[in-house]
Design an enzyme around this catalytic site. Structure first.
Site, PDB file in Angstrom:
ATOM      1  N   SER A 140       0.842  -1.198   0.000  1.00 49.31           N
ATOM      2  CA  SER A 140       0.000   0.000   0.000  1.00 49.31           C
ATOM      3  C   SER A 140       0.870   1.238   0.000  1.00 49.31           C
ATOM      4  O   SER A 140       2.010   1.228   0.492  1.00 49.31           O
ATOM      5  CB  SER A 140      -0.899   0.011   1.238  1.00 49.31           C
ATOM      6  OG  SER A 140      -1.591   1.241   1.361  1.00 49.31           O
ATOM      7  N   TYR A 154      -1.465  -1.145  10.320  1.00 49.12           N
ATOM      8  CA  TYR A 154      -1.627  -1.227   8.867  1.00 49.12           C
ATOM      9  C   TYR A 154      -0.378  -0.732   8.120  1.00 49.12           C
ATOM     10  O   TYR A 154       0.181  -1.439   7.280  1.00 49.12           O
ATOM     11  CB  TYR A 154      -2.854  -0.431   8.421  1.00 49.12           C
ATOM     12  CG  TYR A 154      -3.223  -0.666   6.978  1.00 49.12           C
ATOM     13  CD1 TYR A 154      -3.952  -1.793   6.604  1.00 49.12           C
ATOM     14  CD2 TYR A 154      -2.835   0.215   5.987  1.00 49.12           C
ATOM     15  CE1 TYR A 154      -4.283  -2.028   5.281  1.00 49.12           C
ATOM     16  CE2 TYR A 154      -3.152  -0.006   4.660  1.00 49.12           C
ATOM     17  CZ  TYR A 154      -3.889  -1.125   4.312  1.00 49.12           C
ATOM     18  OH  TYR A 154      -4.201  -1.360   2.989  1.00 49.12           O
TER      19      TYR A 154
END
Length: 269
Positions: A140, A154
């Site tokens: 990401s 995350y």
């Protein structure tokens, strides 16, 4: 079976489903794994009808410790091996580190980090023996950004996947005569179910549309990059600019900006 096989985790929707479609369009068979049997079977029917390849459905929860072995065992029983692995399964865990259970955090780590690395470790020997392999780890743009308030693990997990992919690709390049590559695909905001699942859809609606990409070009960027042997790819002009900016920006400034933006992009309750 003459056709190569691509194993895709989190294949029931979004980026994972698009990977299945694009690999099938290239003439590959696909092995689709996720928790939702009905969604997998629907996608498999679509792919087989449209592209004339074989789609294997494997219902499995990567949060379980033996999930990787079960997935690979199912393929072995069908006399198939993995020529390409797309580690796509993932989700955002809403809330802060303090107000979520360790069980939830441990499952998050398993699905997004441990399981992808385990799968890569277990398919690589066969790839090496055959002299061919592709591994795409869906990381990401968050892996480049400062840590946020909320969704605490995350960014760190995605940063870890980026570094893992870089190192693994370097190792694969050192194998004599082997055509094996590993790439970290680092998308920004992509239209999928991701924000519905983690409860941030309403926050996302207020964001500039130029920040968003469709899954199709994101996936194509990942496939093209791994075929080139490129260890990391950030799809989209806007995302490339943001990734560069985060590397050049003074760290205290980056952290201050993220603190201000956290409530917009992260659910903390």
């Amino acid at each position: 079976m003459d056709r190569r096989l691509c194993l895709i985790t989190g294949a029931s929707a979004g980026i994972g489903a698009e990977f299945a479609r694009q690999y099938a369009a290239l003439g590959w068979d696909v092995a689709l794994t996720a928790r939702r049997k009905d969604r997998l079977e629907e996608l498999a029917t679509e792919i087989e009808s449209k592209y004339g390849v074989h789609a294997i459905c494997i219902v499995q929860d990567l949060a379980r410790a033996n999930s990787a072995d079960k997935i690979l065992s199912t393929l072995s029983e069908q006399d198939r091996h993995v020529d390409a692995l797309v580690n796509n399964a993932g989700y955002g865990l809403p809330g802060t580190f303090f107000n979520t259970s360790w069980k939830s955090q441990a499952e998050f780590l398993r699905v997004l980090y441990t399981a992808p690395i385990e799968l890569a470790h277990k398919v690589l020997p066969g790839m090496s023996d055959r002299g061919y392999g592709r591994i795409i780890n869906v990381a990401s743009l968050a892996g480049y950004a400062p840590g946020s308030n909320g969704h605490t693990l995350y960014a760190s997990v995605k940063a870890g996947l980026i570094k893992f992919s870089e190192s693994l690709n370097a190792e694969c390049e050192a194998l004599d005569g082997a055509d094996i590559h590993c790439t970290a695909l680092c998308p920004g905001f992509t239209y999928s179910e991701f924000h519905d699942v983690n409860g941030t859809r309403e926050q996302m609606k207020s964001m500039n549309k130029r920040m968003w990409m469709e899954a199709g070009p994101v996936v194509k960027a990942g496939i093209d990059a791994v075929n080139r042997g490129q260890p990391v790819v950030v799809p989209g002009v806007v995302n490339k600019g943001l990734a560069t900016l985060t590397r050049l920006m003074p760290e205290p400034l980056g952290r201050a900006i993220m603190r201000r933006q956290s409530r917009t992009i992260r659910r903390q309750d």
